[in-house]
Scaffold this active site. Structure first.
Site, PDB file in Angstrom:
ATOM      1  CE  LYS A   1       9.680  19.396 -10.919  1.00 27.71           C
ATOM      2  NZ  LYS A   1       8.401  19.732 -11.526  1.00 27.71           N
TER       3      LYS A   1
ATOM      4  CD  GLU B   1       6.968  11.963 -15.585  1.00 22.97           C
ATOM      5  OE1 GLU B   1       6.634  12.412 -14.494  1.00 22.97           O
ATOM      6  OE2 GLU B   1       7.428  12.691 -16.494  1.00 22.97           O
TER       7      GLU B   1
ATOM      8  CB  SER C   1      10.814  22.767 -15.195  1.00 24.05           C
ATOM      9  OG  SER C   1       9.982  23.898 -15.306  1.00 24.05           O
TER      10      SER C   1
ATOM     11  CG  HIS D   1      -1.658  -1.248   1.452  1.00 18.64           C
ATOM     12  ND1 HIS D   1      -2.887  -1.532   0.914  1.00 18.64           N
ATOM     13  CD2 HIS D   1      -1.291  -2.345   2.158  1.00 18.64           C
ATOM     14  CE1 HIS D   1      -3.258  -2.751   1.291  1.00 18.64           C
ATOM     15  NE2 HIS D   1      -2.306  -3.274   2.039  1.00 18.64           N
TER      16      HIS D   1
END
Ligand code: ARG
Length: 457
Positions: free
Chosen positions: A282, A289, A276, A155
């Site tokens: 970033k 992804e 970014s 979890h």
């Protein structure tokens, strides 16, 4: 040149011709169309439908077509309906009217299925090689990080302690099953449809045994209606791809989470990350992804094939032409993912001290403390309750599990004695794990050995 003009009085509409043509995508099968034509010509000579001289002429012409293909002088011409007509046309250029004898006793329905099978066999070999490459990188990293502790999760909450090495091996076995699936796909694709005609065979005495040997198939399809229209081998292939992708998504998801500053378990390689345009700090995990993102297309392609097949009657139907659009698109995506994944994976660096911090914060020796009491004769449900109370008090008293003394533990249960102390640290817990699939060091070494053996098979 059309392969079927005879019965028509009118010309085909230009727009419909473009609409129906598959040359834009089936051109990638050119090499396989040439291979099948070579075998077919040899077979025709054996059954006396071509003379030796004619065979030599056709074979030479096929050599020239092949050279055109290699030198990029053969292109997906708009005027061709599909790869079979394009090659037939070019063959006519080099061999003249003798080439018109070649397509006897066969249909494009069986040709296309045969060629996709030949192509898929090669793709599967390539994929299996690339999966093995990734597995080797996993093994190297698992060996390198054999003794680095990390918390395991259920979890996404800290659960029990383990090692990076053992954790990475969990990826290995997923890929091992993928490899098996792909090998099964290859076997399924390894049946030869030739001899099936358009749907019900042919009156020409085609030597199917010879063709099978010549093309390296392991068997001949049993039924001509089935052989010319079934696409199960493509479905299996796409299922194997979807399954593989789901596994790669899981690895990606782990790494995306572990690389956030909130976890900070690992460092992603800069070469495969992006920044970014607005926020200078970033460093984004775009590779992983995109693996997740591209998986949508791959699973959708499997769905598309199932949808394509669910509405057609027996025998070849032109709908089937669309199978290749999905198949080829997916092959290209999976191929590029398999190409890059091992490189990115092997550049990942794990951060031992951050993982250790979470181990300490997560109270993850709780299970082994309860099991300790159970081994001393306390019924497990009671042991669970006792350790639960310790955790609850730790929370209110702002104590940490690893700082508990024997006296404190004894105040919860008289069964705690000095030998419990090692169980307050991940090192101690790991060494006391008893089962062969666990991260215990000897078990891990045995797992590593069988993984090395599996990848070299
Ligand atoms: N381009 C076709 C396909 O990919 C080849 C078979 C054509 N057969 C036919 N009867 N028109 O399925």
């Amino acid at each position: 040149m059309k392969l079927w003009g005879g019965r028509f009085k009118e010309e085909i509409s230009d727009k419909f011709f473009v609409f129906s043509s598959s040359i834009k995508f089936d051109f990638r099968l050119a090499e396989y169309d040439i291979i099948v034509n070579r075998a077919w010509a040899k077979m025709l000579e054996r059954i006396d439908l071509l003379s030796q001289k004619e065979l030599i002429r056709i074979t030479k012409a096929l050599d020239e077509v092949q050279e055109d293909l290699q030198k990029k002088r053969l292109r997906p011409e708009e005027s061709s309906e599909d790869i079979h007509s394009l090659i037939e046309e070019r063959l006519f250029t080099y061999a003249g009217s003798v080439s018109k004898k070649l397509p006897v006793g066969r249909s494009r329905n069986e040709l296309i299925s045969t060629e996709v099978r030949l192509y898929l066999r090669d793709v599967v070999d390539e994929f299996v090689m690339k999966i093995k490459n990734l597995q080797r990188k996993i093994l190297a990293k698992a060996t390198e990080n054999a003794k680095i502790f990390m918390p395991y999760f259920t979890h996404l909450q800290p659960a029990t302690p383990g090692t990076v090495g053992h954790f990475l091996l969990s990826y290995f076995w997923k890929l091992e099953r993928d490899k098996k699936f792909f090998k099964f796909v290859k076997e399924e694709a390894n049946s030869m449809p030739l001899g099936s005609g358009a749907v019900g065979g042919t009156t020409i005495p085609i030597d199917t045994e010879f063709l099978m040997r010549e093309l390296g198939f392991s068997k001949i399809c049993e039924n001509s209606v089935d052989a010319t229209s079934e696409r199960d081998f493509i479905i299996y292939f796409l299922e194997a791809c979807a399954n593989l992708q789901v596994h790669l998504c899981l690895i990606s998801e782990d790494f995306v989470i572990f690389s956030t500053p909130a976890f900070d378990f690992l460092e992603l390689p800069e070469a495969f990350s992006t920044g970014s345009s607005l926020m200078p700090q970033k460093k984004n995990p775009d590779f992983f992804e995109l693996v997740r993102g591209k998986t949508a297309k791959i699973i959708a392609g499997l769905d598309a094939l199932l949808l394509l097949l669910k509405g057609i009657p027996s025998g070849y139907n032109r709908d089937l032409q669309e199978d290749k659009i999905h198949l080829f698109g997916i092959i290209d995506e999976v191929n590029s993912i398999l190409e890059l994944f091992p490189n990115v994976f092997s550049e990942i660096r794990f951060k031992e001290s951050n993982m250790k911090k979470l181990i300490e914060k997560g109270e993850i020796c709780a299970q082994s403390l309860a099991e300790y009491l159970a081994m001393k004769g306390v019924p497990f449900r009671c042991a669970h309750e006792i350790v639960g109370r310790i955790i609850r008090d730790n929370e209110t008293l702002k104590r940490k599990m690893q700082d508990l003394t024997l006296d404190v533990l004894k105040s919860y249960s008289e069964f705690f004695t000095a030998d419990v102390i090692p169980l307050l640290s991940p090192e101690g817990i790991l060494e006391q794990l008893q089962t062969p699939s666990s991260p215990q060091s000897l078990s891990f070494e045995a797992q590593l050995r069988s993984a090395y053996a599996a990848v070299e098979e």
